[in-house]
Write a protein that holds these residues in place. Structure first.
Motif, PDB file in Angstrom:
ATOM      1  N   ALA A  45      -1.849  34.150 -20.450  1.00  0.00           N
ATOM      2  CA  ALA A  45      -0.910  34.537 -20.517  1.00  0.00           C
ATOM      3  C   ALA A  45       0.006  34.999 -22.310  1.00  0.00           C
ATOM      4  N   LYS A  46      -0.783  35.483 -22.579  1.00  0.00           N
ATOM      5  CA  LYS A  46      -0.512  36.318 -24.111  1.00  0.00           C
ATOM      6  C   LYS A  46      -0.255  37.433 -23.586  1.00  0.00           C
ATOM      7  N   ARG A  47       0.287  38.338 -24.931  1.00  0.00           N
ATOM      8  CA  ARG A  47       0.157  40.136 -24.695  1.00  0.00           C
ATOM      9  C   ARG A  47       0.396  40.139 -26.128  1.00  0.00           C
ATOM     10  N   LEU A  48      -0.299  41.207 -25.634  1.00  0.00           N
ATOM     11  CA  LEU A  48      -0.769  42.365 -26.907  1.00  0.00           C
ATOM     12  C   LEU A  48      -0.146  42.918 -26.935  1.00  0.00           C
ATOM     13  N   ARG A  49       0.516  43.686 -28.440  1.00  0.00           N
ATOM     14  CA  ARG A  49       2.040  44.728 -28.657  1.00  0.00           C
ATOM     15  C   ARG A  49       0.689  45.920 -28.899  1.00  0.00           C
ATOM     16  N   ARG A  50       0.586  46.923 -28.469  1.00  0.00           N
ATOM     17  CA  ARG A  50       0.022  48.153 -28.557  1.00  0.00           C
ATOM     18  C   ARG A  50       0.506  49.239 -29.210  1.00  0.00           C
ATOM     19  N   GLU A  58       1.042  57.397 -23.800  1.00  0.00           N
ATOM     20  CA  GLU A  58       0.107  57.025 -24.704  1.00  0.00           C
ATOM     21  C   GLU A  58       1.082  56.497 -25.795  1.00  0.00           C
ATOM     22  N   PHE A  59       0.806  55.840 -26.304  1.00  0.00           N
ATOM     23  CA  PHE A  59       1.123  54.848 -27.496  1.00  0.00           C
ATOM     24  C   PHE A  59       1.529  55.275 -28.652  1.00  0.00           C
ATOM     25  N   THR A  60       2.572  55.203 -29.300  1.00  0.00           N
ATOM     26  CA  THR A  60       3.091  55.860 -30.608  1.00  0.00           C
ATOM     27  C   THR A  60       3.523  54.683 -31.792  1.00  0.00           C
ATOM     28  N   GLY A  61       3.067  54.755 -33.095  1.00  0.00           N
ATOM     29  CA  GLY A  61       3.184  53.638 -33.748  1.00  0.00           C
ATOM     30  C   GLY A  61       1.202  53.587 -33.917  1.00  0.00           C
ATOM     31  N   SER A  62       0.417  53.990 -33.135  1.00  0.00           N
ATOM     32  CA  SER A  62      -0.680  53.550 -33.302  1.00  0.00           C
ATOM     33  C   SER A  62      -1.823  53.815 -34.000  1.00  0.00           C
ATOM     34  N   HIS A  63      -2.276  53.432 -34.927  1.00  0.00           N
ATOM     35  CA  HIS A  63      -3.291  54.320 -35.968  1.00  0.00           C
ATOM     36  C   HIS A  63      -4.268  54.759 -36.067  1.00  0.00           C
ATOM     37  N   ASN A 117      -6.229  49.287 -30.148  1.00  0.00           N
ATOM     38  CA  ASN A 117      -6.713  49.679 -28.896  1.00  0.00           C
ATOM     39  C   ASN A 117      -6.872  48.521 -28.266  1.00  0.00           C
ATOM     40  N   ALA A 118      -7.022  48.164 -26.711  1.00  0.00           N
ATOM     41  CA  ALA A 118      -6.498  46.879 -26.284  1.00  0.00           C
ATOM     42  C   ALA A 118      -7.525  46.526 -26.624  1.00  0.00           C
ATOM     43  N   SER A 119      -8.525  45.881 -27.466  1.00  0.00           N
ATOM     44  CA  SER A 119      -9.454  44.901 -27.953  1.00  0.00           C
ATOM     45  C   SER A 119      -9.383  45.277 -29.435  1.00  0.00           C
ATOM     46  N   PRO A 120      -8.873  44.976 -30.210  1.00  0.00           N
ATOM     47  CA  PRO A 120      -8.111  44.981 -31.928  1.00  0.00           C
ATOM     48  C   PRO A 120      -9.270  44.342 -32.708  1.00  0.00           C
ATOM     49  N   PRO A 121      -9.933  44.642 -33.915  1.00  0.00           N
ATOM     50  CA  PRO A 121     -10.146  43.534 -34.705  1.00  0.00           C
ATOM     51  C   PRO A 121      -9.392  42.280 -35.325  1.00  0.00           C
ATOM     52  N   LEU A 122      -8.789  41.344 -34.857  1.00  0.00           N
ATOM     53  CA  LEU A 122      -8.666  40.649 -34.859  1.00  0.00           C
ATOM     54  C   LEU A 122      -9.320  39.717 -35.745  1.00  0.00           C
ATOM     55  N   SER A 123     -10.438  38.976 -35.615  1.00  0.00           N
ATOM     56  CA  SER A 123     -10.704  37.734 -35.747  1.00  0.00           C
ATOM     57  C   SER A 123     -11.377  38.477 -37.377  1.00  0.00           C
ATOM     58  N   VAL A 124     -11.571  39.401 -37.394  1.00  0.00           N
ATOM     59  CA  VAL A 124     -12.194  40.186 -38.622  1.00  0.00           C
ATOM     60  C   VAL A 124     -10.933  40.016 -39.860  1.00  0.00           C
TER      61      VAL A 124
ATOM     62  N   SER B  49      -1.153  47.868 -21.641  1.00  0.00           N
ATOM     63  CA  SER B  49      -1.456  47.477 -23.174  1.00  0.00           C
ATOM     64  C   SER B  49      -2.758  46.859 -23.272  1.00  0.00           C
ATOM     65  N   LEU B  50      -3.246  47.210 -22.248  1.00  0.00           N
ATOM     66  CA  LEU B  50      -5.018  46.622 -22.257  1.00  0.00           C
ATOM     67  C   LEU B  50      -5.736  47.545 -21.377  1.00  0.00           C
ATOM     68  N   ASP B  51      -5.352  48.805 -21.485  1.00  0.00           N
ATOM     69  CA  ASP B  51      -6.111  49.794 -20.421  1.00  0.00           C
ATOM     70  C   ASP B  51      -6.610  49.572 -19.398  1.00  0.00           C
ATOM     71  N   ILE B  52      -6.471  48.646 -18.117  1.00  0.00           N
ATOM     72  CA  ILE B  52      -7.035  47.808 -17.641  1.00  0.00           C
ATOM     73  C   ILE B  52      -7.070  49.252 -16.326  1.00  0.00           C
TER      74      ILE B  52
END
Lengths: 552, 295
Positions: A45-50, A58-63, A117-124, B49-52
């Protein structure tokens, strides 16, 4: 933007599937393996903000954009993240008139990587010690931009798996305080988003948030005039109250004026906001009948019924349907209220539900059928309204053709329509008129299919309906129609079932309605039957030897 | 007493069939009932957001469904776990549909089918039972006990293996209306020899009965013919054998003279009378011989 993680499109011939041709087809066509982490990320139930999404996805603000499956790209990203966190730490400690700007730059760098991206390096990032720095950046008096960037990074960290979300704990008090009315809309929204992710982690997190006083400020934001902020705050609230503990929901309901305000917001809000508010209502109505009662009294039903009858969006219809389902699962008074509210729309509530039954959307069919079954579990009037309101053809169709879980719900609804309300101390009576019509319309094969299914609840349901038919259909027609549809064979299979109750039920029915003399009286006349009965008492002579002329 | 024990166990009998009662069903928000809808909500919210991908959506939905179903084969003694409804259906078809070629009854295992065939369609089985051999095997595969009668075996199943008292391995074959009608027609179509014998299902008078007495057909052959013609209930088949055996044995002594006569008190001094009809004697001997061979 590519979303292709190496998925292969295989075309296999469609096989027949018990759950419906299309479903089987779909299942066989895809050959994608879903990693556990990936699946978790989608389901939770958590949501990432791209970033801020614009038209073409397409997203703006993505590096930088890196494909997830790209290993060297991932390592590259991780290195960049380490560097960025380091850079942030330095910038945060720096002084001088340029320091604030440099800090924002560094924050933006980190945020970009954590939303790339959809799976960013959060734990790093977390392991590199980014969280304490981010918390510092949330200090009172910081610029809006700084607050926004810091909260955004924290939001994304909190959108990860358990440990990552927990890592954000130190930031909670600050995040909550920035929900206040002195904050800008953008900052408040970002903080609400982060809090929503933390609440989505679990009961423990929710309790911590509540004890830190999150409820009131968040509730206030739900009524903001900014649609985006109201939406995010409502979503966060739905995570907060979803339970299983009823405490948050109760606190919300007790907040002065909240029920009216929320329903009022539903009436004037746009559809997107309505979706999130509807989910809040889902949790409120499922927590207790008392909540439902209060919400009904402030006009919730008008909104629900109206939207149910007119909307075509499954995203909206799903929570609305569930709300109504929760409400009619209460008691007769609630159902009365719902039916009354339905008076405003053509076809009434039953018509609106029938529309959902016909929509071809598996989940909506299931939950709509469930709602109908609960209405049909009410008073005679309720049953009659279901019967006459146009739900029966749809339910029969579902019983014959839909997916298994939908068929089961349709069965409940159809069966409930055929039995009178249980009067105290008396046996439950069948409603012969309804039963006859359903049988005439060919419902028996559908129930037999349930008898034969591996699900015990379904098999039991099927047997109970068969019993109802055989007992309730006038003129002894019941056993005949059951037999015609090969019902005896279906029940005989149950004689080898591992469950005692099912075996006993099946045996009881066969013994009672298809006993030794079944059918023979009708076909051969009673004197033959008598002769047979005599012969079975181990007579020395076979029947043909016993004399007596028999005309066939 | 074991009998009393059984009666005292209330769960073994269904006093009152649990009738359909219309009751509201409420589910808590975290109930698996709602999980499919919850999943859809998340999929919708995070698709971008997750490109599913569409394939991923389907895969995830399928996985969630599989997890919620957790299908186990419900046939007693099987316990196989299946991954989807279609898997279960194939499992059923492959493992649990042993059909009797005589009476079309379906059994969930080959072993039960074999037991059924011996106990219902085999005259030698009947013969051995008549000679008091314990032929009725316990239905539970791991239990090696055998019994002299169906009811004894049932008692054992109830006592030791907790079967319900109402359980019946040999229920009457309940033919559908269509099958019964077809059977009735077949009865008229078949050669006379068989027509006389089915249990009251045909309408034949005594006159036809006497015709049976000069019938020369070998009872074994008759039984085979009965078996290959479908739609005749197994009760008819066994009845045929019974009746035939009885009928033929009655016919073996055309003049009803007992073959052993003794006068007075010295009972062991009997003398054997020669039988008048050598042909019938042979027939009777053949039947007897065949019965003896089976032991």
């Amino acid at each position: 933007m590519e979303g292709n993680f190496g998925a292969q499109h295989q075309h296999r011939p469609s096989n027949k599937s018990p759950v419906g041709n299309q479903a089987g087809q779909r299942r066989r066509q895809q050959a994608v393996q879903i990693g556990k982490e990936r699946r978790e990320a989608v389901v939770r139930a958590k949501r990432l903000r791209r970033g801020d999404e614009i038209q073409n996805g397409e997203f703006t603000g993505s590096h930088d954009f890196h494909m997830e499956g790209d290993v060297s790209g991932t390592r590259d990203l991780e290195e960049k993240t380490l560097k960025a966190v380091q850079g942030l730490k330095e910038a945060a400690g720096a002084t001088g008139k340029d320091a604030p700007r440099k800090k924002i730059e560094a924050l933006r760098q980190v945020r970009g990587l954590l939303s790339s991206n959809a799976s960013p390096p959060l734990s790093v990032a977390v392991q590199a010690g980014v969280v304490p720095v981010l918390v510092d950046c949330l200090a009172f008096g910081s610029s809006e931009e700084q607050l926004l960037e810091a909260a955004w990074s924290l939001t994304n960290i909190a959108s990860g798996e358990h440990d990552l979300t927990r890592a954000v704990l130190p930031a909670l008090p600050m995040l909550i305080s920035h929900l206040g009315d002195k904050s800008s809309v953008a900052v408040a929204e970002q903080c609400a988003w982060a809090i929503g992710n933390v609440a989505g982690e679990g009961e423990e997190m929710r309790d911590i948030l509540l004890s830190q006083g999150v409820l009131r400020p968040l509730a206030r934001l739900m009524t903001s005039s900014s649609p985006s902020l109201a939406r995010t705050a409502s979503w966060a609230m739905s995570n907060l109250i979803k339970g299983p503990s009823p405490r948050a929901a109760s606190d919300l309901m007790k907040t002065e004026g909240m029920p009216q305000v929320l329903v009022g917001q539903m009436m004037k809000g746009d559809d997107e906001l309505l979706v999130e508010l509807a989910w809040v209502m889902v949790y409120l109505t499922s927590m207790s009948d008392a909540h439902s009662g209060i919400l009904v009294s402030v006009g919730l039903l008008t909104v629900l019924v109206n939207k149910l009858a007119t909307s075509d969006s499954s995203a909206l219809l799903t929570p609305i349907l569930r709300c109504l389902g929760n409400i009619v699962a209460g008691d007769n008074a609630k159902t009365d209220a719902v039916l009354t509210a339905g008076g405003d729309v053509p076809g009434g509530i039953v018509g609106a539900l029938a529309r959902c039954l016909d929509m071809g959307h598996r989940n909506m069919q299931k939950e709509a059928a469930w709602a109908v079954s609960n209405i049909a579990a009410g008073s005679m009037l309720h049953k009659r309204m279901v019967f006459q309101g146009g739900a029966i053809p749809s339910l029969l169709h579902l019983l014959a053709t839909a997916a298994f879980d939908v068929r089961k719900e349709a069965a409940y609804a159809l069966g409930n329509v055929c039995v009178a309300p249980k009067a105290k101390g008396k046996e439950v009576e069948p409603i012969v008129e309804h039963l006859t019509v359903l049988v005439d319309r060919g419902c028996i094969p559908g129930f037999l299919a349930l008898v034969k299914s591996p699900d015990m609840e379904a098999a039991r349901l099927g047997l109970q309906f068969l019993e109802l038919v055989m007992r309730g259909l006038p003129g002894g027609q019941g056993p005949k129609v059951v037999e015609k549809e090969d019902g005896i064979a279906a029940m005989e299979v149950l004689q080898f079932h591992e469950n005692d109750e099912l075996r006993l039920m099946a045996n009881a029915l066969i013994d009672k309605y298809f006993g030794e003399d079944y059918g023979l009286e009708e076909e051969y006349g009673s004197d033959v039957v008598d002769m047979m009965r005599n012969s079975e008492e181990s007579s020395e002579y076979p029947p043909w030897r016993q004399g007596g002329v028999v005309h066939g | 007493m074991e009998e009393a024990e059984v009666k005292d166990r209330p769960e073994q009998t269904i006093r009152d069939f649990p009738r359909w009662i219309a009751a509201r069903r409420k589910f808590s928000p975290d109930s698996p009932f709602f999980s499919a809808g919850n999943l859809e909500r998340e999929l919708q919210a995070k698709q971008v957001s997750l490109d599913i991908t569409e394939e991923e959506k389907l895969a995830i939905s399928r996985l969630e469904e599989e997890e919620s179903l957790r299908l186990r084969c419900p046939i007693a003694g099987c316990g196989a776990i299946l991954k989807s409804l279609s898997d279960l259906e194939s499992h059923y078809t492959v493992r649990h549909t042993a059909t009797c070629s005589v009476c079309s009854r379906v059994f969930p295992t080959t072993r039960l089918l074999n037991l059924h065939v011996s106990e219902r369609h085999d005259s030698f089985f009947k013969a051995k039972v008549a000679r008091n051999y314990p032929m009725y095997e316990c239905l539970v595969e791991t239990c090696a006990l055998r019994f002299r009668s169906d009811s004894q075996r049932l008692q054992h199943l109830v006592d030791k293996h907790h079967f319900p008292k109402t359980f019946r391995f040999h229920t009457k074959k309940h033919l559908s209306q269509k099958q019964r009608r077809r059977q009735k027609q077949n009865v008229y179509k078949q050669p006379q020899a068989i027509q006389q014998l089915p249990k009251a299902e045909s309408s034949h008078t005594l006159s036809k009965g006497t015709r049976a007495s000069v019938d020369r057909s070998d009872p074994q052959e008759t039984e085979n013919r009965t078996q290959t013609s479908e739609n005749i209930s197994e009760d008819t088949a066994t009845m045929d054998v019974d009746v035939l055996t009885k009928a033929v044995s009655k016919l073996s002594t055309q003049d009803n003279t007992p073959s052993n006569i003794s006068f007075g008190r010295r009972r062991n001094r009997a003398c054997t009378l020669p039988l008048k009809s050598p042909h019938k004697m042979t027939l009777a001997k053949e039947v007897d011989k065949k019965m003896n061979d089976s032991t």
